[in-house]
Design an enzyme around this catalytic site. Structure first.
Site, PDB file in Angstrom:
ATOM      1  N   ASN A  11       0.909  -1.272   0.009  1.00 36.71           N
ATOM      2  CA  ASN A  11      -0.087   0.072  -0.046  1.00 36.71           C
ATOM      3  C   ASN A  11       0.949   1.178  -0.124  1.00 36.71           C
ATOM      4  O   ASN A  11       1.556   1.578   1.047  1.00 36.71           O
ATOM      5  CB  ASN A  11      -1.109   0.009   1.362  1.00 36.71           C
ATOM      6  CG  ASN A  11      -2.083   1.170   1.173  1.00 36.71           C
ATOM      7  OD1 ASN A  11      -1.712   2.221   1.159  1.00 36.71           O
ATOM      8  ND2 ASN A  11      -3.140   1.003   1.651  1.00 36.71           N
ATOM      9  N   GLU A  41      -1.397 -15.286   3.964  1.00 36.95           N
ATOM     10  CA  GLU A  41      -2.935 -15.439   4.083  1.00 36.95           C
ATOM     11  C   GLU A  41      -3.220 -14.981   5.509  1.00 36.95           C
ATOM     12  O   GLU A  41      -2.716 -15.331   6.413  1.00 36.95           O
ATOM     13  CB  GLU A  41      -3.353 -16.753   3.625  1.00 36.95           C
ATOM     14  CG  GLU A  41      -4.769 -16.953   4.000  1.00 36.95           C
ATOM     15  CD  GLU A  41      -5.422 -18.232   3.414  1.00 36.95           C
ATOM     16  OE1 GLU A  41      -6.615 -18.531   3.672  1.00 36.95           O
ATOM     17  OE2 GLU A  41      -4.399 -19.254   3.193  1.00 36.95           O
ATOM     18  N   ASP A  70      -1.885  -4.870  10.785  1.00 37.04           N
ATOM     19  CA  ASP A  70      -3.065  -5.236  10.380  1.00 37.04           C
ATOM     20  C   ASP A  70      -4.000  -4.322  11.136  1.00 37.04           C
ATOM     21  O   ASP A  70      -3.827  -4.098  12.199  1.00 37.04           O
ATOM     22  CB  ASP A  70      -3.463  -6.468  10.595  1.00 37.04           C
ATOM     23  CG  ASP A  70      -4.750  -7.008   9.965  1.00 37.04           C
ATOM     24  OD1 ASP A  70      -4.971  -6.587   8.848  1.00 37.04           O
ATOM     25  OD2 ASP A  70      -5.591  -7.774  10.443  1.00 37.04           O
ATOM     26  N   PHE A 151      -9.004   6.618   2.944  1.00 37.45           N
ATOM     27  CA  PHE A 151      -9.411   5.520   2.150  1.00 37.45           C
ATOM     28  C   PHE A 151     -10.422   4.432   3.159  1.00 37.45           C
ATOM     29  O   PHE A 151     -10.424   4.974   4.291  1.00 37.45           O
ATOM     30  CB  PHE A 151      -8.077   4.776   1.289  1.00 37.45           C
ATOM     31  CG  PHE A 151      -7.355   4.018   2.484  1.00 37.45           C
ATOM     32  CD1 PHE A 151      -7.299   2.766   3.158  1.00 37.45           C
ATOM     33  CD2 PHE A 151      -6.160   4.837   3.036  1.00 37.45           C
ATOM     34  CE1 PHE A 151      -6.487   2.406   4.007  1.00 37.45           C
ATOM     35  CE2 PHE A 151      -5.367   4.550   3.937  1.00 37.45           C
ATOM     36  CZ  PHE A 151      -5.351   3.081   4.537  1.00 37.45           C
TER      37      PHE A 151
END
Length: 202
Positions: A11, A41, A70, A151
């Site tokens: 990002n 994952e 996260d 965002f």
């Protein structure tokens, strides 16, 4: 030798934010374009678990210290959802607008439902050392969406004590109070301390 630290994210906005927060450290910051990041994952049940998964996988793959985070939105009337599924709440296509609209749909009829943004930030060294911290920004869900900065859920999140949504705030003002800013400012001195050791050179 200056220690090298990988920012384990693709990002570009997040990379820029982390570079700003970590500026001044005697560390060479490498982004995803400089290394071959593994595809991890996110199977953890908490933000912290996912941050650690990404940071440790990166450190093991590239042989350098890595930081990863996260983060997501937790809405009280939704029992903490979307939570760790924030990026894919409306489906695997990871569509920000669809995710946002689903939160509005599921909180319809609620008056200013309380919510918070949560960020877990992890630093992992190739020797297995891991540090993880958490930052929280409290607020409420508002409608209709407002603002074009930021965002994700920013247009429907109004931080506590502020009249603007996260998407209406100037980036510097948002970073000063944001969950991610808090987490990485807490992690910053730990990065400095851990990278001072010989294991940091990879």
């Amino acid at each position: 030798m200056t220690a090298r630290l990988v920012l384990a994210t693709t990002n570009v906005g997040k990379v820029a934010e982390l570079r700003d927060i970590l500026t001044g450290l005697d560390v060479e910051l490498l982004d995803a374009g400089a290394v071959d990041l593994p595809d991890v994952e996110e199977t953890g049940e908490t933000f912290a678990a996912n941050a650690v998964l990404k940071a440790t996988a990166c450190a093991a793959a590239v042989g350098l210290p890595c930081v990863a985070d996260d983060s997501g939105l937790a809405v009280d009337v939704l029992d903490g959802a979307p939570g760790v599924y924030s990026a894919r709440y409306a489906g695997p296509q990871r569509d920000d607008d669809a995710n946002l609209q689903l939160v509005l749909e599921r909180t319809a009829g609620e008056e200013a439902p309380t919510a918070r943004f949560v960020c877990a930030a992890a630093l992992a060294l190739p020797d297995g050392t891991v540090e993880v911290v958490e930052g929280i920004m409290e607020g409420t869900i508002v409608r209709p969406p407002r603002g074009t900065n930021g965002f994700g859920y920013d247009p429907i999140f109004q931080p506590r004590g502020h009249d603007l949504t996260s998407a209406e705030m100037a980036p510097a003002d948002k970073h000063a109070i944001s969950h991610r800013g808090k987490a990485f400012r807490t992690l910053r001195p730990r990065i400095a301390a851990l990278l001072a050791g010989p294991s940091s050179q990879g």
